[in-house]
Design a protein around this motif. Structure first.
Motif, short mmCIF file in Angstrom:
data_model
loop_
_atom_site.label_atom_id
_atom_site.label_comp_id
_atom_site.label_asym_id
_atom_site.label_seq_id
_atom_site.Cartn_x
_atom_site.Cartn_y
_atom_site.Cartn_z
N ALA A 34 0.85 -1.19 0.00
CA ALA A 34 0.00 0.00 0.00
C ALA A 34 0.88 1.24 0.00
CB ALA A 34 -0.91 0.00 1.23
N GLY A 35 0.30 2.34 -0.38
CA GLY A 35 1.00 3.62 -0.35
C GLY A 35 0.75 4.35 0.96
N PRO A 36 1.30 5.57 1.10
CA PRO A 36 1.07 6.36 2.31
C PRO A 36 -0.42 6.63 2.50
CG PRO A 36 2.80 7.34 0.95
CD PRO A 36 2.15 6.27 0.13
N GLY A 37 -0.85 6.63 3.77
CA GLY A 37 -2.22 7.00 4.07
C GLY A 37 -3.24 5.93 3.77
N ALA A 38 -2.80 4.70 3.48
CA ALA A 38 -3.74 3.64 3.11
C ALA A 38 -4.29 2.88 4.31
CB ALA A 38 -3.08 2.67 2.14
N LEU A 224 -2.08 -8.64 -2.28
CA LEU A 224 -3.18 -7.68 -2.34
C LEU A 224 -2.59 -6.28 -2.28
CD1 LEU A 224 -5.83 -9.18 0.12
CD2 LEU A 224 -6.05 -8.99 -2.36
N ASN A 225 -3.20 -5.34 -2.99
CA ASN A 225 -2.75 -3.95 -2.93
C ASN A 225 -3.87 -3.08 -2.37
OD1 ASN A 225 -0.57 -1.97 -3.77
ND2 ASN A 225 -2.41 -1.05 -4.60
N LEU A 226 -3.51 -2.17 -1.48
CA LEU A 226 -4.46 -1.17 -0.99
C LEU A 226 -4.22 0.12 -1.77
CD1 LEU A 226 -4.33 -1.71 2.89
CD2 LEU A 226 -5.58 -2.97 1.14
N TYR A 227 -5.26 0.63 -2.38
CA TYR A 227 -5.13 1.80 -3.26
C TYR A 227 -5.54 3.10 -2.58
CZ TYR A 227 -4.85 -1.61 -7.08
OH TYR A 227 -4.48 -2.64 -7.90
N GLN A 228 -6.56 3.04 -1.73
CA GLN A 228 -7.14 4.28 -1.22
C GLN A 228 -6.15 5.02 -0.32
OE1 GLN A 228 -10.04 5.49 -2.17
NE2 GLN A 228 -10.62 3.70 -3.38
N ASN A 229 -6.00 6.31 -0.57
CA ASN A 229 -5.15 7.16 0.24
C ASN A 229 -6.05 8.03 1.12
OD1 ASN A 229 -3.42 8.99 1.40
ND2 ASN A 229 -2.41 9.59 -0.49
N PHE A 230 -6.20 7.65 2.36
CA PHE A 230 -7.14 8.34 3.24
C PHE A 230 -6.66 9.73 3.63
CE2 PHE A 230 -8.13 3.84 3.70
CZ PHE A 230 -9.51 3.86 3.53
N ARG A 231 -5.41 10.06 3.31
CA ARG A 231 -4.92 11.40 3.60
C ARG A 231 -5.29 12.38 2.48
NH1 ARG A 231 1.02 9.22 5.41
NH2 ARG A 231 0.29 7.93 7.12
N SER A 232 -5.62 11.85 1.31
CA SER A 232 -6.06 12.73 0.22
C SER A 232 -7.49 13.19 0.50
CB SER A 232 -6.04 11.98 -1.12
OG SER A 232 -4.72 11.72 -1.52
N MET A 471 10.87 16.05 -9.63
CA MET A 471 11.35 14.68 -9.76
C MET A 471 10.52 13.91 -10.77
SD MET A 471 9.83 13.06 -6.21
CE MET A 471 10.11 14.54 -5.25
N THR A 472 11.03 12.75 -11.16
CA THR A 472 10.25 11.86 -12.01
C THR A 472 9.18 11.18 -11.16
OG1 THR A 472 11.73 9.99 -11.62
CG2 THR A 472 12.21 11.40 -13.53
N ILE A 473 8.14 10.68 -11.82
CA ILE A 473 7.09 9.96 -11.10
C ILE A 473 7.69 8.77 -10.36
CG2 ILE A 473 5.02 8.57 -11.41
CD1 ILE A 473 4.30 10.41 -13.78
N HIS A 474 8.63 8.10 -11.00
CA HIS A 474 9.23 6.92 -10.39
C HIS A 474 9.85 7.27 -9.03
CE1 HIS A 474 11.09 2.94 -10.34
NE2 HIS A 474 12.18 3.52 -9.90
N LYS A 475 10.50 8.41 -8.93
CA LYS A 475 11.15 8.80 -7.68
C LYS A 475 10.15 9.24 -6.62
CE LYS A 475 15.80 10.18 -9.03
NZ LYS A 475 16.48 9.36 -8.03
N SER A 476 8.92 9.54 -7.04
CA SER A 476 7.93 10.04 -6.08
C SER A 476 7.25 8.93 -5.31
CB SER A 476 6.87 10.88 -6.80
OG SER A 476 5.97 10.06 -7.52
N LYS A 477 7.50 7.67 -5.66
CA LYS A 477 6.83 6.56 -5.00
C LYS A 477 7.08 6.60 -3.49
CE LYS A 477 8.84 3.66 -7.75
NZ LYS A 477 9.34 2.40 -8.33
N GLY A 478 6.00 6.45 -2.73
CA GLY A 478 6.11 6.45 -1.28
C GLY A 478 6.07 7.82 -0.65
N LEU A 479 6.05 8.90 -1.46
CA LEU A 479 6.02 10.26 -0.94
C LEU A 479 4.63 10.86 -1.08
CD1 LEU A 479 9.36 11.54 -2.52
CD2 LEU A 479 9.02 10.53 -0.27
N GLU A 480 4.37 11.94 -0.37
CA GLU A 480 3.11 12.67 -0.52
C GLU A 480 3.33 14.14 -0.20
OE1 GLU A 480 0.47 10.68 2.12
OE2 GLU A 480 1.38 11.50 3.93
N ALA A 508 1.39 9.17 -9.67
CA ALA A 508 1.54 10.63 -9.68
C ALA A 508 0.37 11.33 -9.00
CB ALA A 508 1.70 11.14 -11.11
N ILE A 509 -0.84 10.98 -9.38
CA ILE A 509 -1.99 11.71 -8.83
C ILE A 509 -2.24 11.36 -7.37
CG2 ILE A 509 -3.04 11.86 -11.12
CD1 ILE A 509 -5.11 9.81 -10.17
N SER A 510 -1.80 10.18 -6.93
CA SER A 510 -2.05 9.79 -5.54
C SER A 510 -0.99 10.33 -4.60
CB SER A 510 -2.13 8.26 -5.42
OG SER A 510 -0.96 7.65 -5.88
#
Length: 550
Positions: A34-38, A224-232, A471-480, A508-510
């Motif tokens: 999952a990403g941040p805030g999931a 399994l992947n969690l997509y929802q970012n509850f901080r957004s 930065m590139t989108i690739h480098k933004s993974k895990g950041l918010e 990118a959008i998340s």
């Protein structure tokens, strides 16, 4: 007791579909990314609630939860108490890796013989003393040795725990994974590994890397992947959910659950890239000056070829004196945890008024512990070391050069130890990558410093704590970030395989918590000296832009 099919998340909490599947799983181990805030910690708490209330974790068996930080371990224990109540929560043992290792050593100490033998009143510290004291870094290897050499120890662990939770699993080192594998491989114990997606682009089932991939293969774990970012905010979450409906339909949630007007998504159209750069510069300056948004809470993301897509914007920011950080220019050092650690240490030693650097440093130094008393001792020991280094640097007055600070950094890394440094990144476990990063960090600082530079300013430039991130989108993974600009949402920018480009755009959008801006230019001039294919005329990426209207 609650029938498994009747269980609902406690306290009325809504879980996204994949999180609900994970919470109710009783047949297989799980690899949850999952990403941040999931809501990764909440998922584990709800899973514990389900296992304990439904009887899937049969009394008197217990749940073992292993985290990397003392605070994370306590947080999970507290969250389970809130969801289950004190009686059921008492059947969850929440430890760090080293705390779990110490419990094994304490219970089965007599299995250790020869040079590894320990007296009953052994201590932990440096240097190691035969029988009397073991070094912190040796605790996990000794626990592995106990499990490998003793059927009694292995069986005791396996009979005690029916379920195991592994939090922040992407940070698991090879030695720590050996401990888990030695304890539970080939058994009926069900493991749930949860971690973030810094190491991969989300979007396709089973796209696991590193230790997650190894774990899934060894334990037949369901990914399994969690997509929802509850901080957004809601407006952004609806756009993310519209993409999830395409990428992984079963994981989408009803839009009614994402109601609300908070957040904004804008499509900004420009005649050319110069107009884009000028207006974005004005806009970013307004966010900082008029709205009070910290520069570090603003990110500009580019799909590829950052130096060609963002060159005009960087020139505009530079002319206005708006601090920005070009991640590409640091030759990937900015993404290296060891480089960040060294710079934060040097900043803290050279200047005691840098709370951000100090906080990050303490997060690394205190990531693991045994109990409150041991954690306190660790903290006090590091404080003494830092205070001593500060005092010696100040005694030198103007002689606090890079060479002086580098000497203290060397002592710092030696004291921290190889295992703790390897835990920062899987790349550091084998080969000479760690040594390369350390050498490159010193070299880059020296390059920025020049013959007569100010070391504090140079360290500040290296870290750029309060700067717009480009930065590139690739480098933004895990950041918010509070506000995110995605440059060039055009067919000519996202031209790769559809699934991969869609997944990248989702990343990118998340990243945005409150505001998202998508830019499109009718024309982008060919960069000077660029001889590869470059389409000056541009077309909006209609699929990506339509998600905005969800």
């Amino acid at each position: 007791m609650i029938k498994p099919e009747s269980w609902q998340p406690s306290d009325g909490i809504k879980l996204e579909p994949n999180a609900l599947l994970a919470a109710r799983e009783i047949d297989r181990s799980l690899a949850v990314t999952a990403g941040p805030g999931a809501g990764k910690t909440e998922l584990l708490a709800q899973h514990a609630d389900f296992l304990l209330h439904s009887g899937a974790c049969r009394y008197p068996q217990r749940i073992l939860a292993i985290s990397f930080k003392v605070d994370a371990s306590r947080n999970l224990k507290d969250r389970v108490r809130q969801r289950c109540g004190f009686d059921l929560a008492s059947r969850l043992d929440s430890h760090t890796f080293h705390a779990f290792a110490k419990r094994l050593i304490d219970h089965f100490r007599l299995i250790l013989t020869g040079k590894d033998a320990l007296d009953a009143d052994y201590t932990i510290g440096k240097p190691g003393v035969p029988r009397r004291q073991i070094e912190f870094d040796n605790m996990v290897p000794l626990a592995v040795q106990i499990l490998k050499s003793s059927d009694i120890a292995r069986n005791a662990v396996r009979q005690t725990y029916s379920h195991v939770f592994l939090d922040e699993f992407q940070d698991c080192t090879a030695e720590q994974y050996r401990l888990i594998r030695e304890a539970f491989f080939g058994t009926a114990v069900q493991l749930t590994a949860v971690g973030d997606t810094k190491q991969r682009i989300m979007g396709w089932a089973g796209a696991l890397e590193g230790v997650f991939q190894t774990f899934a293969a060894d334990f037949d774990a369901r990914p399994l992947n969690l997509y929802q970012n509850f901080r957004s905010q809601p407006r952004l979450r609806r756009m993310q959910n519209a993409m999830i409906k395409v990428m992984d339909p079963a994981a989408a949630v009803p839009n009614a659950e994402l109601a609300g007007s908070g957040g904004s998504v804008e499509v900004l159209k420009f005649e050319d890239s110069q107009q884009e750069a000028e207006e974005l510069t004005d806009m970013i300056q307004g966010w900082i000056d008029d709205e009070g948004v910290a520069a570090s809470e603003i990110a500009v993301l580019v799909s590829r070829q950052l130096e060609f897509y963002a060159d005009r914007l960087m020139a505009g920011l530079s002319e206005r004196g708006i601090p920005f950080r070009n991640e590409q220019s640091l030759q990937d050092l900015s993404a290296e945890p060891a480089a960040r650690l060294i710079v934060d240490f040097l900043i803290v030693v050279a200047d005691d008024c840098k709370p951000d650097a100090y906080g990050r440093l303490m997060d690394v130094l205190l990531v693991t512990g045994i109990d409150e008393d041991t954690a306190y001792e660790q903290r006090a020991r590091w404080h003494r070391f830092i205070d001593s280094a500060r005092a010696q640097v100040r005694q030198g007055g103007q002689s606090a050069t890079l060479a002086v600070l580098q000497k203290f950094a060397g002592k710092f890394l030696e004291l921290l130890g190889r295992e703790a440094l390897a835990a920062l990144s899987a790349d550091y476990e084998h080969g000479a990558r760690l040594e390369e990063v350390v050498a490159q960090t010193y070299a880059h600082i020296a390059k920025l410093l020049g013959p007569e530079g100010d070391i504090l300013k140079v360290l500040g430039r290296f870290s750029e704590d309060n700067a717009v991130r480009i930065m590139t989108i690739h480098k933004s993974k895990g950041l918010e970030f509070d506000s995110v600009v995605v440059l060039g949402v055009e067919k000519q920018t996202f031209w790769g395989k559809a699934d991969e480009e869609r997944s990248a755009f989702f990343v990118a959008i998340s990243r945005a918590k409150r505001r998202l801006c998508l830019t499109v230019a009718d024309r982008r001039e060919r960069p000077e000296g660029f001889n590869q294919r470059w389409d000056e005329r541009r077309d909006p990426h209609q699929e990506f832009l339509k998600y905005r209207t969800a």
